[in-house]
Design a protein around this motif. Structure first.
Motif, mmCIF file in Angstrom:
data_model
loop_
_atom_site.group_PDB
_atom_site.id
_atom_site.type_symbol
_atom_site.label_atom_id
_atom_site.label_comp_id
_atom_site.label_asym_id
_atom_site.label_seq_id
_atom_site.Cartn_x
_atom_site.Cartn_y
_atom_site.Cartn_z
ATOM 1 N N GLU A 1 -12.265 1.108 5.773
ATOM 2 C CA GLU A 1 -11.263 2.172 5.838
ATOM 3 C C GLU A 1 -10.440 2.292 4.555
ATOM 4 N N ASN A 2 -10.795 1.519 3.533
ATOM 5 C CA ASN A 2 -10.049 1.532 2.271
ATOM 6 C C ASN A 2 -10.456 2.739 1.427
ATOM 7 N N ILE A 3 -9.545 3.707 1.284
ATOM 8 C CA ILE A 3 -9.887 4.933 0.565
ATOM 9 C C ILE A 3 -9.971 4.739 -0.943
ATOM 10 N N LYS A 4 -9.638 3.551 -1.433
ATOM 11 C CA LYS A 4 -9.769 3.311 -2.870
ATOM 12 C C LYS A 4 -11.227 3.368 -3.318
ATOM 13 N N TYR A 5 -12.160 3.199 -2.365
ATOM 14 C CA TYR A 5 -13.568 3.311 -2.730
ATOM 15 C C TYR A 5 -13.952 4.758 -3.035
ATOM 16 N N LEU A 6 -13.024 5.682 -2.747
ATOM 17 C CA LEU A 6 -13.253 7.076 -3.117
ATOM 18 C C LEU A 6 -12.850 7.327 -4.570
ATOM 19 N N GLN B 1 -15.360 6.495 -8.439
ATOM 20 C CA GLN B 1 -15.698 6.660 -7.032
ATOM 21 C C GLN B 1 -16.988 5.914 -6.732
ATOM 22 N N MET B 2 -16.949 5.088 -5.674
ATOM 23 C CA MET B 2 -18.094 4.252 -5.328
ATOM 24 C C MET B 2 -18.840 4.761 -4.102
ATOM 25 N N ALA C 1 -2.003 -3.816 -4.741
ATOM 26 C CA ALA C 1 -2.209 -2.365 -4.797
ATOM 27 C C ALA C 1 -1.475 -1.656 -3.671
ATOM 28 N N GLN C 2 -0.929 -0.504 -3.984
ATOM 29 C CA GLN C 2 -0.343 0.379 -2.992
ATOM 30 C C GLN C 2 -1.261 1.579 -2.860
ATOM 31 N N VAL C 3 -1.778 1.774 -1.673
ATOM 32 C CA VAL C 3 -2.767 2.821 -1.464
ATOM 33 C C VAL C 3 -2.103 4.194 -1.508
ATOM 34 N N HIS C 4 -2.572 5.053 -2.402
ATOM 35 C CA HIS C 4 -2.047 6.406 -2.517
ATOM 36 C C HIS C 4 -2.916 7.312 -1.636
#
Length: 262
Positions: free
Chosen positions: A25-30, A37-38, A194-197
């Motif tokens: 569910e970690n949107i940082k992979y976007l 973007q992964m 990290a702070q998820v934006h």
């Protein structure tokens, strides 16, 4: 992953349902300002939908015996006076006159009235939500408010390791295994601070949830759970409804001609 000894974010070969779920569910992979973007956005959304389907199949969406799942408001109501969570109290349990009300956890603390925030009922919460969500439906531009940028904050360990990796890459004096290990360690340090934006991601979800909806006249539990993060309740009747993207809508709950908390 555990059996094969793959390290987690804490560099330990220990994995469970929760740690894998955080990755999924970690949107940082976007993609973000540091990493490309992964995974495709469509694939990411498909994963979220698949996880929701699995929760339903496994009965994890609603567990009747779970206190947190008895009400959609559990864990979402907070006291604006002392900062504690609201809890549900049942009056005249099992009788025709049975009523449920929500009070601050510290309403009674050490056998004394500690927080005088007052009470709020399920119906009042529902009415406040209907008012707030209708305001957003009428004025969708509220969702597009510019959010304050959160300054990046890297730990000293991260900065030191990041510089070491850059120096090694510049000198080209490293083994692929050594560099891979250090890059993983750097990613783990970044993950810890990290702070998820996720403003845009959550705004998109709210927009989709409200798409095509007319003004609401009845409480929609599914819509509430999809869009609302929390409600902060004050003793003078004010309520701050915070949506999942950070948007805050101010409303007031009343009982007759008086504030419900009076």
């Amino acid at each position: 992953l555990t059996a094969k000894g793959f390290p987690n974010a804490n560099n330990k070969p220990s994995w469970n349902h929760g740690s894998v779920g955080k990755i999924l569910e970690n949107i940082k992979y976007l993609g973000d300002e540091m990493y490309p973007q992964m995974i495709e956005t469509e694939t990411f959304e498909q994963v979220q939908n698949r996880r929701q389907e699995q929760r339903k199949k496994l009965g994890r969406v609603m567990q009747p015996n779970s206190m947190n799942n008895q009400s959609p408001f559990s864990g979402r109501l907070w006291c604006g006076e002392c900062g504690e969570v609201f809890r549900k109290y049942i009056e005249n349990s099992g009788k025709p006159s049975e009523k449920s009300k929500w009070k601050c956890k510290h309403y009674i603390y050490k056998n004394r009235v500690h927080c005088n925030c007052g009470v709020i009922t399920d119906e009042q919460i529902k009415e406040v939500f209907i008012l707030a969500v209708n305001k957003v439906i009428r004025t969708p531009s509220l969702l597009q408010k510019k959010q304050r940028e959160i300054p990046k904050c890297y730990s000293p360990e991260f900065r030191k390791l990041d510089q070491k990796i850059k120096d090694m890459e510049a000198d080209e004096q490293f083994s692929s295994k050594e560099l891979a290990t250090m890059i993983f360690q750097r990613a783990a340090l970044l993950y810890q601070t990290a702070q998820v934006h996720d403003y845009e991601h959550h705004t998109k979800n709210i927009t989709q949830a409200l798409s095509g909806r007319e003004q609401q006249t009845e409480f929609n539990e599914e819509l509430f759970l999809q869009t609302v993060k929390k409600l902060v309740i004050y003793k003078d009747g004010r309520v701050e409804i915070e949506f999942i993207n950070g948007l805050i809508v101010h409303e007031t709950y009343r009982k007759g001609d008086k504030y419900a908390s009076s």
